[in-house]
Design a protein around this motif. Structure first.
Motif, short mmCIF file in Angstrom:
data_model
loop_
_atom_site.label_atom_id
_atom_site.label_comp_id
_atom_site.label_asym_id
_atom_site.label_seq_id
_atom_site.Cartn_x
_atom_site.Cartn_y
_atom_site.Cartn_z
N GLN A 143 -13.96 -7.04 -65.63
CA GLN A 143 -14.57 -5.79 -65.17
C GLN A 143 -15.64 -5.31 -66.15
O GLN A 143 -16.68 -4.79 -65.74
CB GLN A 143 -13.51 -4.71 -64.99
CG GLN A 143 -12.57 -4.96 -63.81
CD GLN A 143 -13.36 -5.20 -62.52
OE1 GLN A 143 -14.27 -4.44 -62.17
NE2 GLN A 143 -12.98 -6.27 -61.80
N MET A 144 -15.41 -5.51 -67.43
CA MET A 144 -16.41 -5.13 -68.44
C MET A 144 -17.66 -5.99 -68.30
O MET A 144 -18.79 -5.49 -68.41
CB MET A 144 -15.80 -5.27 -69.84
CG MET A 144 -14.69 -4.27 -70.12
SD MET A 144 -13.80 -4.60 -71.67
CE MET A 144 -15.03 -4.11 -72.88
N VAL A 145 -17.47 -7.29 -68.04
CA VAL A 145 -18.60 -8.20 -67.84
C VAL A 145 -19.39 -7.79 -66.59
O VAL A 145 -20.62 -7.71 -66.61
CB VAL A 145 -18.11 -9.66 -67.72
CG1 VAL A 145 -19.21 -10.56 -67.15
CG2 VAL A 145 -17.66 -10.19 -69.07
N LYS A 146 -18.68 -7.52 -65.51
CA LYS A 146 -19.34 -7.12 -64.27
C LYS A 146 -20.14 -5.82 -64.47
O LYS A 146 -21.29 -5.71 -64.04
CB LYS A 146 -18.31 -6.91 -63.15
CG LYS A 146 -17.77 -8.20 -62.53
CD LYS A 146 -16.71 -7.87 -61.51
CE LYS A 146 -16.32 -9.10 -60.69
NZ LYS A 146 -17.37 -9.47 -59.73
N ASN A 147 -19.51 -4.85 -65.12
CA ASN A 147 -20.19 -3.57 -65.33
C ASN A 147 -21.45 -3.73 -66.17
O ASN A 147 -22.48 -3.11 -65.90
CB ASN A 147 -19.23 -2.58 -65.99
CG ASN A 147 -18.11 -2.15 -65.06
OD1 ASN A 147 -18.24 -2.26 -63.84
ND2 ASN A 147 -17.01 -1.67 -65.62
N LEU A 148 -21.35 -4.55 -67.23
CA LEU A 148 -22.52 -4.76 -68.07
C LEU A 148 -23.61 -5.48 -67.30
O LEU A 148 -24.80 -5.15 -67.44
CB LEU A 148 -22.13 -5.57 -69.32
CG LEU A 148 -23.26 -5.85 -70.31
CD1 LEU A 148 -23.94 -4.56 -70.78
CD2 LEU A 148 -22.73 -6.64 -71.51
N GLY A 149 -23.23 -6.46 -66.49
CA GLY A 149 -24.22 -7.16 -65.67
C GLY A 149 -24.94 -6.23 -64.73
O GLY A 149 -26.16 -6.32 -64.54
N ILE A 150 -24.18 -5.31 -64.11
CA ILE A 150 -24.78 -4.34 -63.20
C ILE A 150 -25.71 -3.40 -63.96
O ILE A 150 -26.82 -3.11 -63.52
CB ILE A 150 -23.68 -3.54 -62.47
CG1 ILE A 150 -22.91 -4.47 -61.52
CG2 ILE A 150 -24.27 -2.36 -61.70
CD1 ILE A 150 -21.64 -3.86 -60.95
N GLU A 151 -25.23 -2.94 -65.11
CA GLU A 151 -26.03 -2.01 -65.92
C GLU A 151 -27.33 -2.67 -66.39
O GLU A 151 -28.40 -2.05 -66.36
CB GLU A 151 -25.21 -1.55 -67.13
CG GLU A 151 -25.91 -0.55 -68.02
CD GLU A 151 -25.05 -0.18 -69.24
OE1 GLU A 151 -25.65 0.20 -70.27
OE2 GLU A 151 -23.81 -0.28 -69.16
N LYS A 152 -27.23 -3.93 -66.80
CA LYS A 152 -28.41 -4.65 -67.29
C LYS A 152 -29.30 -5.13 -66.16
O LYS A 152 -30.46 -5.47 -66.37
CB LYS A 152 -27.97 -5.89 -68.10
CG LYS A 152 -27.40 -5.62 -69.45
CD LYS A 152 -27.07 -6.95 -70.13
CE LYS A 152 -28.31 -7.78 -70.40
NZ LYS A 152 -28.00 -9.06 -71.05
N ARG A 153 -28.71 -5.24 -64.97
CA ARG A 153 -29.38 -5.89 -63.84
C ARG A 153 -29.76 -7.32 -64.20
O ARG A 153 -30.86 -7.80 -63.93
CB ARG A 153 -30.63 -5.10 -63.41
CG ARG A 153 -30.34 -3.68 -63.03
CD ARG A 153 -31.58 -2.92 -62.68
NE ARG A 153 -31.70 -2.73 -61.26
CZ ARG A 153 -32.69 -2.10 -60.66
NH1 ARG A 153 -33.67 -1.59 -61.37
NH2 ARG A 153 -32.71 -1.97 -59.36
N GLY A 154 -28.81 -7.99 -64.83
CA GLY A 154 -29.06 -9.35 -65.28
C GLY A 154 -27.79 -10.00 -65.78
O GLY A 154 -26.67 -9.53 -65.51
N LEU A 155 -27.95 -11.10 -66.51
CA LEU A 155 -26.82 -11.85 -67.03
C LEU A 155 -26.32 -11.27 -68.35
O LEU A 155 -27.07 -10.62 -69.10
CB LEU A 155 -27.21 -13.31 -67.23
CG LEU A 155 -27.61 -14.09 -65.97
CD1 LEU A 155 -28.08 -15.49 -66.34
CD2 LEU A 155 -26.45 -14.17 -64.98
N VAL A 156 -25.06 -11.55 -68.62
CA VAL A 156 -24.44 -11.14 -69.89
C VAL A 156 -24.60 -12.30 -70.86
O VAL A 156 -24.22 -13.44 -70.57
CB VAL A 156 -22.95 -10.81 -69.67
CG1 VAL A 156 -22.27 -10.55 -71.01
CG2 VAL A 156 -22.82 -9.61 -68.75
N SER A 157 -25.19 -12.03 -72.01
CA SER A 157 -25.44 -13.09 -72.98
C SER A 157 -24.16 -13.51 -73.69
O SER A 157 -23.13 -12.82 -73.62
CB SER A 157 -26.46 -12.61 -74.03
OG SER A 157 -25.87 -11.62 -74.87
#
Length: 402
Positions: free
Chosen positions: A375-389
């Motif tokens: 869920q943290m990964v998904k939220n960061l991806g949504i916030e960034k509008r991109g991939l999680v590094s």
């Protein structure tokens, strides 16, 4: 495992490509060759300049991949272009070396003096060009072509008669020109040229058959990608009997570019079943070299050679990316010199998190913590509008572990 034509350890394509109704509609030539024009048509991409040493390096890599013919340039453009062609000719490559020429003796002489094996002799044939650009009649085209073709043969060169903008020709004028040229000189082959990329694949197939019927000569198909049909049009011409396909690496070329070498090369093998000696696993190296020397950006999802072709974000079937890539892709990534890769973002699943932890050598987590991390990964991806590094994932992993 028993392999059919549509599947092997390297690919799994559609079995419907091989049903009788489909195969009966093909008139494939016994052999097919690639004529790559990256060093001439590819360089015509606005903003691209290839120096002599660049052209030599690309030519060497094209030959290494197995391209049958390299169009090394147009010597009449500049002294350096002529020098580049001459130097490529001296390399002793397995590939034949051709030049591009106007229907003029001086251009034919340049091709000969550079040591080329053949020459592509261009003349306009498209109705918009004859009427609005040149003010020529069909007879004018015949008159200007006959001497150039005959002279090229006289000088020992393979002569490709290249009436460009073929797909916009007046049918009667096209027939007049083809018959008129053949009545007085005989080229080795005829180009069917979709200069502005405006023909249906079926129209290119029709033109291929028409030109063969009128001339009895081999046909070479040269397509552009203005309507996104460059490769499809070229393949349709091959299915109608065209023996040579003109290409450019990475689909370079004027406007939207030419039929892409890497796409044509793979399709000829996988979809039409041509057994050739192309080193398809070297296509990535060739693509990278051309991209670096031209400084021309390429979409990450570019077919065959794009960096994102075998990347999976969606968590569905994520384990198959490594266990059995052909469940997710039609090509096994190593076949084209690539590797599969899992990335993290909004569309990840629990399997994605487990795979990422495994790839990074991290200690496993209990399911409840994996769900929290997901869920943290998904939220960061949504916030960034991109991939999680990778760094961001490691930070989130540490937070979950406390």
């Amino acid at each position: 495992m028993h392999y059919e034509p549509w599947r092997s350890e390297f690919w799994w394509t559609s079995p419907f490509n091989h049903v009788k109704e489909v195969r009966d509609g093909l008139d494939l030539p016994k052999t097919i060759g690639i004529h790559d024009a990256t060093l001439r048509d590819g360089e015509q991409t606005p903003g691209i300049v290839l120096r002599k040493e660049d052209k030599v390096r690309i030519a060497q890599k094209l030959a290494e991949v197995g391209v049958e013919r390299i169009e090394a340039g147009m010597p009449a453009v500049s002294t350096e272009d002529a020098q580049a062609v001459a130097e490529i000719c001296k390399l002793g490559l397995k590939s034949k070396v051709f030049t591009f020429a106007r229907a003029m003796r001086v251009d034919i002489d340049m091709a000969h003096d550079c040591g080329a094996d053949g020459v592509v002799i261009e003349v306009p044939i498209g109705e918009p060009k004859l009427i609005h650009q040149f003010g020529w009649t069909g007879q004018d085209v015949v008159n200007k072509s006959v001497d150039a073709v005959a002279y090229a043969k006289e000088r020992g060169l393979h002569a490709v008669f290249f009436p460009y903008d073929t797909t916009r020709a007046n049918p009667a004028v096209l027939e007049q020109v083809l018959k008129g040229v053949l009545a007085q000189s005989k080229p080795d082959s005829i180009g069917v040229v979709d200069t502005t990329g405006c023909a249906l694949p079926s129209a290119a197939a029709y033109l291929t058959r028409l030109v063969k019927r009128i001339t009895g000569l081999p046909v070479e198909i040269h397509t552009h990608n203005d309507l996104g049909l460059g490769v499809a049009t070229a393949l349709a011409a091959v299915a109608a009997g065209a023996e040579v396909v003109h290409t450019c690496v990475n689909g370079l070329g004027e406007r939207t570019g030419n039929a892409a070498l890497e796409e044509v090369m793979v399709c000829l093998k996988l979809l039409y079943g041509y057994e050739n000696q192309y080193k398809i696993d070297k296509l990535q190296e060739l693509s990278t070299l051309v991209r670096e020397l031209t400084r021309f950006p390429m979409a990450p999802n570019k077919p065959i050679v794009g960096s994102g072709n075998f990347v999976r974000e969606s968590g569905i079937g994520i384990d198959m990316v490594y266990k059995f890539p052909l469940a997710m892709f039609s090509l096994n990534p190593p076949f084209v010199g690539q590797a599969p890769r899992v990335v993290l973002g909004k569309k990840s699943g629990a399997g994605s998190i487990k795979q990422a932890m495994h790839d990074l050598g991290l200690d496993p987590l209990p399911d409840v913590e994996i769900e929290k991390l997901l869920q943290m990964v998904k939220n960061l991806g949504i916030e960034k509008r991109g991939l999680v590094s990778e760094e961001e994932f490691l930070d989130l992993y540490r937070k979950v572990r406390g």
